[in-house]
Design a protein around this motif. Structure first.
Motif, short mmCIF file in Angstrom:
data_model
loop_
_atom_site.label_atom_id
_atom_site.label_comp_id
_atom_site.label_asym_id
_atom_site.label_seq_id
_atom_site.Cartn_x
_atom_site.Cartn_y
_atom_site.Cartn_z
N ARG A 83 0.82 -1.41 0.04
CA ARG A 83 0.13 0.04 -0.02
C ARG A 83 0.84 1.24 0.11
N THR A 84 0.46 2.28 -0.55
CA THR A 84 0.97 3.41 -0.72
C THR A 84 1.16 4.16 0.67
N GLN A 85 0.30 4.03 1.77
CA GLN A 85 0.58 4.29 2.86
C GLN A 85 1.76 3.78 3.64
N GLU A 86 2.04 2.68 3.19
CA GLU A 86 3.17 1.94 3.64
C GLU A 86 4.59 2.83 3.48
N MET A 87 4.64 3.73 2.42
CA MET A 87 5.59 4.52 1.86
C MET A 87 6.42 5.36 3.04
N ASP A 88 5.40 6.02 4.01
CA ASP A 88 5.88 6.87 4.83
C ASP A 88 6.59 6.12 5.78
N LYS A 89 6.12 4.83 6.20
CA LYS A 89 6.98 4.15 7.17
C LYS A 89 8.23 3.59 6.48
N ILE A 90 8.32 3.16 5.26
CA ILE A 90 9.35 2.73 4.40
C ILE A 90 10.53 3.96 4.46
N SER A 91 10.06 5.10 4.19
CA SER A 91 11.28 6.22 4.34
C SER A 91 11.86 6.44 5.73
N GLY A 92 11.04 6.18 6.64
CA GLY A 92 11.77 6.15 8.00
C GLY A 92 12.72 4.82 8.17
N LEU A 93 12.13 3.94 7.45
CA LEU A 93 13.06 2.78 7.62
C LEU A 93 14.17 2.48 6.81
N MET A 94 14.41 3.26 5.73
CA MET A 94 15.48 3.21 4.83
C MET A 94 16.97 3.08 5.46
N MET A 95 16.89 3.61 6.60
CA MET A 95 18.37 3.23 7.28
C MET A 95 18.60 1.93 7.36
N GLY A 96 17.51 1.28 7.49
CA GLY A 96 17.76 -0.31 7.93
C GLY A 96 17.53 -1.18 6.64
N ALA A 97 16.67 -0.63 5.68
CA ALA A 97 16.26 -1.40 4.52
C ALA A 97 17.07 -0.73 3.35
N ASP A 98 17.49 -1.30 2.31
CA ASP A 98 18.49 -0.80 1.31
C ASP A 98 17.58 -0.28 0.06
N ASP A 99 16.51 -0.75 0.01
CA ASP A 99 15.35 -0.53 -1.15
C ASP A 99 14.04 -0.94 -0.74
N TYR A 100 13.01 -0.55 -1.67
CA TYR A 100 11.77 -1.19 -1.61
C TYR A 100 11.26 -1.20 -2.78
N VAL A 101 10.14 -2.10 -3.00
CA VAL A 101 9.47 -2.28 -4.25
C VAL A 101 8.00 -2.10 -3.84
N THR A 102 7.12 -1.47 -4.81
CA THR A 102 5.92 -1.32 -4.55
C THR A 102 5.02 -2.54 -5.28
N LYS A 103 4.13 -3.23 -4.58
CA LYS A 103 3.45 -4.37 -5.33
C LYS A 103 2.09 -3.29 -5.94
N PRO A 104 1.62 -3.98 -7.01
CA PRO A 104 2.14 -5.00 -7.72
C PRO A 104 3.43 -4.75 -8.64
N SER A 108 10.51 -8.03 -14.24
CA SER A 108 11.54 -7.28 -14.75
C SER A 108 12.09 -6.16 -13.70
N GLU A 109 10.90 -5.54 -13.24
CA GLU A 109 11.24 -4.47 -12.02
C GLU A 109 11.80 -5.22 -10.87
N LEU A 110 11.22 -6.29 -10.37
CA LEU A 110 11.86 -6.81 -9.30
C LEU A 110 13.34 -7.44 -9.36
N LEU A 111 13.61 -7.73 -10.84
CA LEU A 111 14.98 -8.30 -11.03
C LEU A 111 15.62 -7.18 -11.20
N ALA A 112 15.40 -5.88 -11.58
CA ALA A 112 16.29 -4.93 -11.70
C ALA A 112 16.60 -4.30 -10.17
N ARG A 113 15.90 -4.47 -9.59
CA ARG A 113 16.15 -3.78 -7.96
C ARG A 113 17.16 -4.85 -7.24
N VAL A 114 16.66 -6.37 -7.64
CA VAL A 114 17.65 -7.04 -7.02
C VAL A 114 19.02 -7.04 -7.53
#
Ligand code: CA
Length: 234
Positions: A83-104, A108-114
């Protein structure tokens, strides 16, 4: 072998991710919950990247990310958000995670990011193996962590300590969108209560020093609504 931990409770999505990653030459290990993922991670070696769904039964993907980060800084972590609402939380979390991908997302998008994250993780690990982790080279630029210098095409660029720290943050996270808030915390520290504008000011000054045309930056680019990123693609 490039090894990926897939954490997703919906078997169909998990299978879809695994099939596409396997086709691209990645070995995948699947977990249906965060608890299972931690057990796998603690008992197996050689994971390069973890793909974490956020909504999971029991422990959620955010907490799992934190748990994995507590264990290692070397694992690449990509969050999958529905969900797009999760994006806010994600940006706060980018210190721990390296990247994020939005479903669906498409295969090719998943592979590019991986692939992109894998390159970074691998670069980091091979520089560690060769003991040359003092220097990070990106295109024409070379950052020497020990001497704290930056050069472009062999020419030194004068940087302030703050500018150096910002560049160091970008160089250790190339092709990754870094939020203003993240840069602020990373460079100015957790206890800094000033405005995020200070980041923009420093970025503008850095562009004057590193870009051929500072009004049309090619390296230190703006990610609208989020922050900035160091672009390694021409
Ligand atoms: Ca889910």
């Amino acid at each position: 072998m490039k090894k990926i931990l897939i954490v997703e409770d919906e078997a169909a999505i998990r299978g879809f991710e695994a099939i596409n990653l396997n086709r691209a030459g990645y070995e995948t290990v699947e977990a249906g919950s965060a608890e299972e993922a931690l057990e796998l991670f603690d008992n197996e070696e050689g994971f390069d990247i973890a793909l974490l769904d956020i909504s999971l039964p029991g422990m959620d993907g955010f907490t799992l990310c934190k748990e994995l980060r507590r264990r290692t800084g070397e694992l690449g972590i990509i969050m999958l958000t529905a969900r797009t609402q999760e994006m806010d939380k994600i940006s706060g979390l980018m210190m721990g995670a390296d990247d994020y991908v939005t479903k669906p997302f498409s295969p090719s998008e998943l592979l590019a990011r991986v692939d992109s994250l894998y390159r970074r993780v691998d670069m980091h690990n091979s520089s560690k193996r060769s003991g040359s982790s003092d220097e990070i080279r990106l295109g024409d630029f070379s950052l020497n962590i020990r001497k704290r210098t930056l050069s472009k095409c062999g020419k030194d660029i004068e940087l302030t300590q703050v500018e150096f720290q910002i560049i160091e943050y970008f160089f250790t996270n190339p092709d990754t969108a870094l939020g203003r808030g993240d840069i602020l915390v990373k460079v100015w520290g957790e206890a800094y209560y000033g405005e995020e504008k200070i980041v923009d000011v420093n970025i503008r000054r850095l562009r004057m020093k590193i870009e051929d045309d500072p009004s049309r930056p090619k390296h230190l680019v703006t990610v609208w609504g989020m922050g900035y990123k160091w672009n390694t693609e021409e």
